[in-house]
Write a protein that holds these residues in place. Structure first.
Motif, PDB file in Angstrom:
ATOM      1  N   CYS A 148     -13.657  -4.152  -7.045  1.00  0.00           N
ATOM      2  CA  CYS A 148     -12.915  -3.896  -5.786  1.00  0.00           C
ATOM      3  C   CYS A 148     -11.822  -3.334  -6.146  1.00  0.00           C
ATOM      4  O   CYS A 148     -10.942  -3.958  -6.545  1.00  0.00           O
ATOM      5  CB  CYS A 148     -12.988  -5.053  -5.034  1.00  0.00           C
ATOM      6  SG  CYS A 148     -11.622  -5.271  -3.546  1.00  0.00           S
ATOM      7  N   PHE A 149     -11.527  -2.157  -5.375  1.00  0.00           N
ATOM      8  CA  PHE A 149     -10.249  -1.278  -5.565  1.00  0.00           C
ATOM      9  C   PHE A 149      -9.455  -2.078  -4.343  1.00  0.00           C
ATOM     10  O   PHE A 149      -9.745  -1.587  -3.329  1.00  0.00           O
ATOM     11  CB  PHE A 149     -10.306   0.291  -5.374  1.00  0.00           C
ATOM     12  CG  PHE A 149     -10.752   0.683  -6.501  1.00  0.00           C
ATOM     13  CD1 PHE A 149     -10.914   0.131  -7.727  1.00  0.00           C
ATOM     14  CD2 PHE A 149     -11.126   2.125  -6.582  1.00  0.00           C
ATOM     15  CE1 PHE A 149     -11.512   0.863  -8.950  1.00  0.00           C
ATOM     16  CE2 PHE A 149     -11.353   2.883  -7.711  1.00  0.00           C
ATOM     17  CZ  PHE A 149     -11.558   2.189  -8.780  1.00  0.00           C
ATOM     18  N   TYR A 150      -8.281  -2.764  -4.757  1.00  0.00           N
ATOM     19  CA  TYR A 150      -7.566  -2.975  -3.769  1.00  0.00           C
ATOM     20  C   TYR A 150      -6.232  -2.241  -3.746  1.00  0.00           C
ATOM     21  O   TYR A 150      -5.450  -2.013  -4.198  1.00  0.00           O
ATOM     22  CB  TYR A 150      -6.910  -4.601  -3.921  1.00  0.00           C
ATOM     23  CG  TYR A 150      -6.448  -5.158  -2.544  1.00  0.00           C
ATOM     24  CD1 TYR A 150      -7.299  -5.508  -1.633  1.00  0.00           C
ATOM     25  CD2 TYR A 150      -4.898  -5.020  -2.497  1.00  0.00           C
ATOM     26  CE1 TYR A 150      -6.471  -5.962  -0.455  1.00  0.00           C
ATOM     27  CE2 TYR A 150      -4.221  -5.674  -1.402  1.00  0.00           C
ATOM     28  CZ  TYR A 150      -5.074  -5.822  -0.253  1.00  0.00           C
ATOM     29  OH  TYR A 150      -4.576  -6.296   0.815  1.00  0.00           O
ATOM     30  N   PHE A 151      -6.097  -1.534  -2.261  1.00  0.00           N
ATOM     31  CA  PHE A 151      -5.050  -0.659  -2.049  1.00  0.00           C
ATOM     32  C   PHE A 151      -3.731  -1.239  -1.551  1.00  0.00           C
ATOM     33  O   PHE A 151      -3.772  -2.149  -0.466  1.00  0.00           O
ATOM     34  CB  PHE A 151      -5.487   0.432  -0.961  1.00  0.00           C
ATOM     35  CG  PHE A 151      -6.419   1.481  -1.594  1.00  0.00           C
ATOM     36  CD1 PHE A 151      -7.807   1.146  -2.021  1.00  0.00           C
ATOM     37  CD2 PHE A 151      -6.096   2.659  -1.722  1.00  0.00           C
ATOM     38  CE1 PHE A 151      -8.645   2.146  -2.584  1.00  0.00           C
ATOM     39  CE2 PHE A 151      -6.879   3.729  -2.378  1.00  0.00           C
ATOM     40  CZ  PHE A 151      -8.113   3.278  -2.698  1.00  0.00           C
ATOM     41  N   ILE A 152      -2.647  -1.221  -2.056  1.00  0.00           N
ATOM     42  CA  ILE A 152      -1.439  -1.728  -1.666  1.00  0.00           C
ATOM     43  C   ILE A 152      -0.563  -0.511  -1.125  1.00  0.00           C
ATOM     44  O   ILE A 152      -0.397   0.699  -1.787  1.00  0.00           O
ATOM     45  CB  ILE A 152      -0.823  -2.239  -2.942  1.00  0.00           C
ATOM     46  CG1 ILE A 152      -1.499  -3.392  -3.481  1.00  0.00           C
ATOM     47  CG2 ILE A 152       0.882  -2.647  -2.813  1.00  0.00           C
ATOM     48  CD1 ILE A 152      -1.281  -3.968  -4.962  1.00  0.00           C
ATOM     49  N   SER A 153       0.155  -0.710  -0.189  1.00  0.00           N
ATOM     50  CA  SER A 153       0.854   0.304   0.576  1.00  0.00           C
ATOM     51  C   SER A 153       2.029   0.729  -0.324  1.00  0.00           C
ATOM     52  O   SER A 153       2.951  -0.104  -0.923  1.00  0.00           O
ATOM     53  CB  SER A 153       1.591  -0.172   1.896  1.00  0.00           C
ATOM     54  OG  SER A 153       2.566   0.720   2.384  1.00  0.00           O
ATOM     55  N   PRO A 154       2.543   2.072  -0.348  1.00  0.00           N
ATOM     56  CA  PRO A 154       3.711   2.178  -1.059  1.00  0.00           C
ATOM     57  C   PRO A 154       4.756   2.247  -0.414  1.00  0.00           C
ATOM     58  O   PRO A 154       6.205   2.484  -0.930  1.00  0.00           O
ATOM     59  CB  PRO A 154       3.319   4.008  -1.358  1.00  0.00           C
ATOM     60  CG  PRO A 154       2.665   4.240  -0.257  1.00  0.00           C
ATOM     61  CD  PRO A 154       1.827   3.137   0.286  1.00  0.00           C
ATOM     62  N   PHE A 155       4.880   1.922   0.818  1.00  0.00           N
ATOM     63  CA  PHE A 155       5.937   1.831   1.787  1.00  0.00           C
ATOM     64  C   PHE A 155       6.739   0.413   1.702  1.00  0.00           C
ATOM     65  O   PHE A 155       7.835   0.311   2.085  1.00  0.00           O
ATOM     66  CB  PHE A 155       5.621   2.304   3.146  1.00  0.00           C
ATOM     67  CG  PHE A 155       4.815   3.564   3.171  1.00  0.00           C
ATOM     68  CD1 PHE A 155       5.615   4.755   2.693  1.00  0.00           C
ATOM     69  CD2 PHE A 155       3.704   3.746   3.795  1.00  0.00           C
ATOM     70  CE1 PHE A 155       5.162   5.970   2.513  1.00  0.00           C
ATOM     71  CE2 PHE A 155       2.890   4.864   3.917  1.00  0.00           C
ATOM     72  CZ  PHE A 155       3.645   5.977   3.134  1.00  0.00           C
ATOM     73  N   GLY A 156       5.957  -0.528   1.186  1.00  0.00           N
ATOM     74  CA  GLY A 156       6.754  -2.141   1.454  1.00  0.00           C
ATOM     75  C   GLY A 156       7.454  -2.246   0.026  1.00  0.00           C
ATOM     76  O   GLY A 156       7.763  -1.222  -0.818  1.00  0.00           O
ATOM     77  N   ASP A 184       2.382   9.974  -4.072  1.00  0.00           N
ATOM     78  CA  ASP A 184       3.278  11.186  -4.187  1.00  0.00           C
ATOM     79  C   ASP A 184       4.398  10.852  -3.124  1.00  0.00           C
ATOM     80  O   ASP A 184       5.071  11.740  -3.178  1.00  0.00           O
ATOM     81  CB  ASP A 184       2.283  12.202  -3.510  1.00  0.00           C
ATOM     82  CG  ASP A 184       1.561  12.007  -2.223  1.00  0.00           C
ATOM     83  OD1 ASP A 184       1.095  11.060  -2.315  1.00  0.00           O
ATOM     84  OD2 ASP A 184       1.547  12.715  -1.498  1.00  0.00           O
ATOM     85  N   THR A 185       4.137   9.681  -2.315  1.00  0.00           N
ATOM     86  CA  THR A 185       5.528   9.559  -1.590  1.00  0.00           C
ATOM     87  C   THR A 185       6.658   8.586  -2.241  1.00  0.00           C
ATOM     88  O   THR A 185       7.627   8.452  -1.556  1.00  0.00           O
ATOM     89  CB  THR A 185       5.015   8.598  -0.234  1.00  0.00           C
ATOM     90  OG1 THR A 185       4.416   7.305  -0.998  1.00  0.00           O
ATOM     91  CG2 THR A 185       3.961   9.323   0.532  1.00  0.00           C
ATOM     92  N   LEU A 194       8.261  -0.385  -8.151  1.00  0.00           N
ATOM     93  CA  LEU A 194       7.051  -1.256  -7.198  1.00  0.00           C
ATOM     94  C   LEU A 194       5.985  -1.748  -8.202  1.00  0.00           C
ATOM     95  O   LEU A 194       5.562  -2.807  -8.027  1.00  0.00           O
ATOM     96  CB  LEU A 194       6.573  -0.077  -6.332  1.00  0.00           C
ATOM     97  CG  LEU A 194       5.472  -0.612  -5.351  1.00  0.00           C
ATOM     98  CD1 LEU A 194       5.987  -1.563  -4.686  1.00  0.00           C
ATOM     99  CD2 LEU A 194       5.050   0.641  -4.395  1.00  0.00           C
ATOM    100  N   LYS A 195       5.691  -1.178  -8.998  1.00  0.00           N
ATOM    101  CA  LYS A 195       4.539  -1.386 -10.251  1.00  0.00           C
ATOM    102  C   LYS A 195       5.086  -2.885 -10.814  1.00  0.00           C
ATOM    103  O   LYS A 195       4.224  -3.798 -10.763  1.00  0.00           O
ATOM    104  CB  LYS A 195       4.444  -0.502 -11.296  1.00  0.00           C
ATOM    105  CG  LYS A 195       3.541   0.581 -10.779  1.00  0.00           C
ATOM    106  CD  LYS A 195       3.233   1.451 -12.202  1.00  0.00           C
ATOM    107  CE  LYS A 195       2.118   2.687 -12.038  1.00  0.00           C
ATOM    108  NZ  LYS A 195       1.397   3.069 -12.841  1.00  0.00           N
TER     109      LYS A 195
END
Ligand code: GDP
Length: 340
Positions: A148-156, A184-185, A194-195
């Motif tokens: 399962c690829f779980y997508f995390i928002s780059p904006f938080g 890219d954002t 963030l990582k």
């Protein structure tokens, strides 16, 4: 729930996903027969899940997707959409099912999103358990969710409560690979920060994500040799894969001409972000991780997640499934006799 199937054969010019190059997987019988693999993608809508999947498998899995408006989203519950493609590379067949979960995080009550997803995963386990206990065990189709690829928002500023809750609810059922969407954002510094933050939060909350296996595990000599070959052919990606989790990726459905070559990328006023450029993002590392670990992801699904499900299920019903199947058959026969 929808299911669609199509066959895709790539010509040389379309590029390679890369799974046919993998010696340790190719030498195994299961691969010669063909692979069955199911990947689930989860994350808020608009984070670029469909775009990334299309970029990963060089195909358009979602040609005519309907995008709902805000009012509709509030009402929405999670749906499950499974699309199957058959990809063939140099004689190696991959039957890939991508399970998308549109509507995740849209509804006001986020608890509801988990239920549908958990139920889907459990249903696939249940089906497998049933087939495995039946008479025709040879030709079982494995639709269990292997990753399962779980997508995390780059904006938080890290994980949202929903991310934490979801991963905790699912980590005992499926191999979770966290990815940061739309990398890219973010500037390089922001990406690193963030990582680190996400990894800290994952460990604080006791979330178990998929662990890359140790190359020197208890495999036989032949496998170790294959792993060495594999490592050599994928160096430096493989050796450093660990340091890139969560993978910060970008996706694009557009081909752009750069220096006379057509590449997948995103065109901005200041330049082009290239999907397959390792200096621009972790897309290639994510793809390498997936194709080189397909077999391990399947094994962990079988040995850990499926076994958990099986033993829980047996504890609950108190009966081996074989007996249940026989019972069901008996009841069916009785019912048929009554109808007649
Ligand atoms: P989904 O709802 O998660 O499946 O998201 P989509 O794949 O439909 O993408 C939503 C929007 O984000 C579209 O306008 C895409 O062009 C855009 N998008 C997709 N991937 C990226 C990315 O890596 N970076 C940026 N900046 N935008 C992206």
């Amino acid at each position: 729930m929808s299911q669609s199937g199509e066959k895709v054969k790539f010509s040389d010019s379309a590029g390679y996903v890369g799974f046919a190059n993998l010696p340790n997987q190719v030498h195994r019988k299961s691969v010669k027969k063909g692979f069955e693999f199911t990947l689930m993608v989860v994350g808020e809508s608009g984070l670029g899940k469909s775009t990334l999947i299309n970029s990963l498998f060089l195909t358009d899995l979602y040609p005519e997707r309907y995008i709902p408006g805000a009012a509709e989203k509030i009402e929405r519950t999670v749906q499950i959409e499974a699309s199957t493609v058959e990809i063939e590379e140099r004689g190696v067949k991959l039957r890939l099912t991508v399970v998308d979960t549109p509507g995740y995080g849209d509804a006001i009550n986020s608890q509801d999103c988990f239920k549908t997803i958990i139920q889907y995963i459990d249903n696939q386990f249940e089906r497998y358990l049933h087939d495995e206990s039946g008479l025709n065990r040879r030709h079982i189709i494995d639709n269990r969710v292997h990753c399962c690829f779980y997508f995390i928002s780059p904006f938080g500023h890290g994980l949202k409560p929903l991310d934490v809750e979801f991963m905790k609810a699912l980590h005992g059922k499926v191999n979770i690979v966290p990815v940061i969407a739309k990398a890219d954002t973010l500037t390089l510094k922001e990406r690193e920060r963030l990582k680190r933050r996400i990894l800290d939060e994952i460990s604080e909350h006791g979330i178990r994500i998929y662990q890359l296996p140790d190359a020197d595990s208890d495999e036989d000599e032949e496998f170790k040799e294959q792993t060495r070959v594999l490592k050599a052919s994928f160096t430096p990606h493989l050796l450093f894969l660990l340091h890139y989790i969560p993978f910060a990726v970008i996706g694009s459905n557009q081909l752009i001409e750069v220096k006379g070559k057509k590449i997948r990328g995103r065109l901005y006023p200041w330049g082009v972000v290239e999907v397959e450029n390792p200096e621009h993002n972790d897309f290639l590392k994510l793809r390498t991780m997936l194709v080189t670990h397909m077999q391990d992801l399947q094994e962990v699904t079988q040995d850990l997640h499926y076994e958990n499900f099986r033993s829980e299920r047996l504890k609950r019903t108190g009966k081996p499934v074989e007996e249940e199947v026989v019972d069901k058959d008996r009841i069916l026969q009785q019912k048929e006799a009554e109808v007649r």
